[in-house]
Write an enzyme that holds these catalytic residues in place. Structure first.
Site, PDB file in Angstrom:
ATOM      1  N   GLY A 160      25.149 -42.813  26.164  1.00 15.28           N
ATOM      2  CA  GLY A 160      25.602 -42.927  24.784  1.00 15.28           C
ATOM      3  C   GLY A 160      25.487 -41.634  24.006  1.00 15.28           C
ATOM      4  N   ALA A 167      21.822 -40.471  22.914  1.00 15.80           N
ATOM      5  CA  ALA A 167      21.053 -39.868  24.011  1.00 15.80           C
ATOM      6  C   ALA A 167      21.522 -38.439  24.286  1.00 15.80           C
ATOM      7  CB  ALA A 167      21.182 -40.730  25.268  1.00 15.80           C
ATOM      8  N   HIS A 173      14.149 -41.979  12.332  1.00 16.46           N
ATOM      9  CA  HIS A 173      14.106 -40.529  12.513  1.00 16.46           C
ATOM     10  C   HIS A 173      13.895 -39.773  11.208  1.00 16.46           C
ATOM     11  CE1 HIS A 173      18.434 -40.911  11.536  1.00 16.46           C
ATOM     12  NE2 HIS A 173      18.344 -39.676  11.124  1.00 16.46           N
ATOM     13  N   TYR A 174      14.168 -40.410  10.061  1.00 16.19           N
ATOM     14  CA  TYR A 174      13.937 -39.726   8.795  1.00 16.19           C
ATOM     15  C   TYR A 174      12.455 -39.458   8.551  1.00 16.19           C
ATOM     16  CZ  TYR A 174      18.245 -38.732   6.415  1.00 16.19           C
ATOM     17  OH  TYR A 174      19.408 -38.134   6.044  1.00 16.19           O
ATOM     18  N   LYS A 192      11.426 -35.993   9.714  1.00 15.56           N
ATOM     19  CA  LYS A 192      11.979 -34.791   9.083  1.00 15.56           C
ATOM     20  C   LYS A 192      10.875 -34.014   8.367  1.00 15.56           C
ATOM     21  CE  LYS A 192      16.788 -36.252   8.702  1.00 15.56           C
ATOM     22  NZ  LYS A 192      17.292 -35.181   9.588  1.00 15.56           N
ATOM     23  N   GLU A 221      26.895 -38.526   2.734  1.00 17.24           N
ATOM     24  CA  GLU A 221      27.592 -37.926   3.870  1.00 17.24           C
ATOM     25  C   GLU A 221      28.999 -37.585   3.432  1.00 17.24           C
ATOM     26  OE1 GLU A 221      25.385 -40.019   7.722  1.00 17.24           O
ATOM     27  OE2 GLU A 221      27.226 -40.919   6.919  1.00 17.24           O
ATOM     28  N   HIS A 262      15.695 -45.884   5.918  1.00 18.64           N
ATOM     29  CA  HIS A 262      15.426 -44.478   5.587  1.00 18.64           C
ATOM     30  C   HIS A 262      14.882 -44.302   4.164  1.00 18.64           C
ATOM     31  CE1 HIS A 262      17.267 -43.717   9.303  1.00 18.64           C
ATOM     32  NE2 HIS A 262      18.508 -43.475   8.916  1.00 18.64           N
TER      33      HIS A 262
END
EC number: 1.1.1.49
Length: 577
Positions: free
Chosen positions: A101, A104, A265-266, A269, A303, A327
Site C-alpha cells: 500500500g 507502507a 502520527h501527529y 511531529k 490541505e 489529530h
C-alpha cells in the site's frame, strides 16, 4: 463492527473471560524502562541492546524462585556492559502488513530505513512485508528502494546503507485471514531469528475491517515464543463510539492493552511533542496558561489538495473523523492537560483522559460543515469533491468542518477551543494559535482605533510546514512619532536547527520498538474522544445536513466565520499572507 462478526466469540463467553485466559500473543516478558539508565540519545542502538538484554535476563529465576528483575541484577553487582549486551543475542522482526500500500511505501519503509541509517535499530533485525499481492523479495526491494533517502545532508556511505537495509527486507504473500499463511510467515521469521531471543513488531497498514483477522492469525500462528510481540494499529479506530468499542473488545481477545500501539502520527511531529516542553519548562508560559489570560485557542488544519482518487476511502469517514476526532483532539488534550506527575507514559495519558472527560460533547449548533466544489483559476480547472469518480454523485460527506468545544474545569471554563479542518483550501498547514485577552485599560488603544483585536498578543505554534514558534507583540515603530506595529518574536526551526527534522513515523516506530507508549493512544482515551464526537456525527447523518459549498482553493465556507464570531473570535490565519 459488522466486519468483525466472524471472529467474535459467541455471546456465551464474556470478554472478561477471554481476557483472563492465556493468549498466545500476550507479552511473555515484563517491560523494561531505560529511564533509570543514563544512555545518550545519539546511541539509539546501544540503548535498544540494553533494553533487549534486560528483558532477556528478566526471565531468569532467582534462588528463591522469583523472577530476577533489573534492580536485583544491580544489587548483586552485575553491570550492563556492551559485552554483556552482545551476549544477550536478541533479534527484532518487523512485519509490515499491507506492504504493497501507499502508506507502507511512502512512510513506513522510509522511516525504518531512516532509523537504520541513524543507528537506532538493533544489530540483528529483519523487515518483512506481508500482503496479498504476489511479489518476490527482489520486487519488494525494487518497490521501496525509490522511496528511500539519506536526508538532505547526503552523508557518505548512503548507497551502502541502502544496500545493507534492502538485504534485510523480505516478502511473504498471504491472505489476511489465513492462519496457514501466517504459519508460513512464522517459519520464515524463525529462519531469520536463528534461535535467538525474538521480539516481533507488526505494523497494520491495512483497512480497519481486517485488523482483527490479522491479529487473530498472528496471535495463533506467528507470535514470538521467547520475547515480546507488539502491534501498531493505524487509524481509523472505528467510525463512532460503538464501532470503536467493538474493535477494541475484539482486539483484546488476542492482545493485552500493553501490546496495542494505536498510532496517531501527529503525536510524533516535532512541534506537537515540544508542546509539553514549551509549557512545563518555561516559567513565562505556565502562569498564562489558563482562562485568566487566554481568550481562545484555535487548532487549524488545511490541505491545498482534494481527495484526488482516494475519495472512496474518504467518503466513508469525512473530515471530522479523519482529522478532528483524532489529530486535532489529541493536540487539544496535550495543550490543555494539567501537569502530569512525571513523564511516564501512563501519567501523561491519564492527564489527557481527564481533559477529554471534562469536555462537553460536541453540539450540532457548534459545527459547520462544508464540501469543496469545482473552480477555475488561472486558466486551470479544479474538480469538485463529487467530480471524483470514486465518490457518490450526491454525497453529503463534509470535506471541511469547523467546531467550537469547551472544557468544564477550573483552568479552562468558558474558553472556546475552535477547530478548523479542510481539504482543497488555499494553503497547506497545521498550527495552534493561542489568542490572549486584551490588555485592561490599554494606554495605546487609540492607536488601534476600535479594533482591539489588532492589539491582541498571539502565540502561534506551526506544526507544519516550516515548523516554528512565534509570539506576536505590539511594538513601537522607530521614529519621532508614536506609531505602533505588530511584530513577531520568531523561532523558525529551519534557521535555528538546520538539521532536518525526523519524520513523525520515525519517532513513533522507535518508541514502539522500545515499548514507550507516551505518544500512543490508550483505550479509555479513545473511548472518551469518541464520546465527544459521536452524538454530533450521528445527528449530521440522520438529519442529512447539506454541507455548505466552497470553491476549490478558497478559505472555506463562510459559515466558519459566523461560528467564530458567535464566540467573539476571529480566525487568526485570516491575517496571514
Amino acid at each position: 463492527m459488522a466486519t468483525h462478526s466472524m471472529i467474535i466469540p459467541s455471546s456465551s463467553s464474556s470478554s472478561s473471560s477471554a481476557l483472563s485466559a492465556p493468549s498466545p500473543l500476550r507479552e511473555t516478558l515484563p517491560l523494561f524502562s531505560t529511564r533509570s539508565l543514563t544512555i545518550p540519545r545519539k546511541s539509539c542502538f546501544s540503548r535498544l541492546r540494553l533494553r533487549f538484554f534486560a528483558e532477556k535476563h528478566s526471565q531468569l529465576d532467582s534462588s528463591n524462585g522469583c523472577a530476577t528483575n533489573f534492580a536485583s541484577l544491580q544489587e548483586s553487582g552485575d553491570h550492563l556492559t556492551e559485552e554483556h549486551v552482545t551476549k544477550g543475542e536478541s533479534t527484532l522482526s518487523i512485519t509490515v502488513v499491507g506492504a504493497s500500500g501507499d502508506l507502507a511505501k511512502k512512510k513506513i519503509f522510509p522511516a525504518l530505513f531512516a532509523l537504520f541509517y541513524e543507528g537506532c535499530l538493533p544489530q540483528d533485525f529483519s523487515v518483512f512485508g506481508y500482503a496479498r499481492t504476489k511479489l518476490t523479495h527482489e520486487e519488494l526491494r525494487d518497490m521501496i528502494s525509490s522511496t528511500l533517502t539519506c536526508r538532505i545532508d547526503q552523508r557518505e556511505n548512503c548507497e551502502d546503507k541502502m544496500d545493507q537495509f534492502l538485504k534485510r527486507c523480505f516478502y511473504h504473500s498471504g491472505q489476511y485471514n489465513s492462519e496457514e499463511d501466517f504459519a508460513e510467515l512464522d517459519t520464515k521469521l524463525k529462519e531469520k531469528e536463528a534461535g535467538k531471543l525474538s521480539n516481533r513488531l507488526y505494523y497494520l497498514s491495512i483497512p480497519p475491517n481486517i485488523f482483527v483477522d490479522v491479529v487473530r492469525c498472528a496471535s495463533l500462528r506467528a507470535s514470538s515464543e521467547s520475547g515480546w510481540t507488539r502491534v501498531i494499529v493505524e487509524k481509523p479506530f472505528g467510525r463512532d463510539a460503538e464501532s470503536s468499542g467493538e474493535l477494541t473488545r475484539c482486539l483484546k481477545q488476542y492482545l493485552t492493552e500493553e501490546q496495542i500501539f494505536r498510532i496517531d502520527h501527529y503525536l510524533g511531529k516535532e512541534l506537537v511533542e515540544n508542546l509539553s516542553v514549551l509549557r512545563f519548562s518555561n516559567l513565562v508560559f505556565e502562569p498564562l496558561w489558563s482562562r485568566n489570560y487566554i481568550r481562545n485557542v484555535q487548532l487549524i488544519f488545511s490541505e491545498d489538495f482534494g481527495t484526488e482518487g482516494r475519495g472512496g476511502y474518504f467518503d466513508q469517514y469525512g473530515i471530522i473523523r479523519d482529522i478532528m476526532q483524532n489529530h486535532l483532539l489529541q493536540i487539544l488534550a496535550l495543550f490543555a492537560m494539567e501537569t502530569p506527575v512525571s513523564l511516564d507514559a501512563e501519567d501523561i495519558r491519564s492527564e489527557k483522559v481527564k481533559v477529554l472527560r471534562s469536555m462537553k460533547p460536541l453540539l450540532l449548533e457548534d459545527v459547520i460543515v462544508g464540501q469543496y466544489k469545482g473552480h477555475s483559476k488561472g486558466g486551470k480547472a479544479y474538480p469538485g469533491y463529487t467530480d471524483d469518480p470514486t465518490v457518490p454523485k450526491h454525497s453529503l460527506t463534509p470535506t471541511f468542518a469547523a467546531a467550537a468545544m469547551f472544557i468544564n474545569n477550573a483552568r479552562w471554563d468558558g474558553v472556546p477551543f475552535l477547530m478548523k479542518a479542510g481539504k482543497a483550501l488555499h494553503t497547506r498547514g497545521a498550527e495552534i494559535r493561542v489568542q490572549f485577552r486584551h490588555v485592561p485599560g490599554n494606554l495605546y488603544k487609540k492607536n488601534f482605533a476600535t479594533d482591539l483585536d489588532k492589539a491582541t498578543n498571539e502565540l502561534v505554534i506551526r506544526v507544519q510546514p516550516d515548523e516554528g514558534i512565534y509570539l506576536r507583540i505590539n511594538n513601537k515603530v522607530p521614529g519621532l512619532g508614536m506609531r505602533l506595529d505588530r511584530s513577531d518574536l520568531n523561532l523558525l526551526y529551519r534557521s535555528r536547527y538546520p538539521r532536518e527534522i525526523p519524520d513523525a513515523y520515525e519517532r513513533l516506530l522507535l518508541d514502539a520498538i522500545e515499548g514507550e507508549r507516551r505518544l500512543f493512544i490508550r483505550s479509555d482515551e479513545l473511548d472518551a474522544a469518541w464520546d465527544l464526537f459521536t452524538p454530533a456525527l450521528k445527528e449530521l447523518e440522520q438529519k442529512k445536513i447539506v454541507p455548505e459549498l466552497y470553491p476549490y482553493g478558497s478559505r472555506g465556507p463562510v459559515g466558519a466565520h459566523y461560528l467564530a464570531s458567535k464566540y467573539n473570535v476571529r480566525w487568526g490565519d485570516l491575517e496571514d499572507v
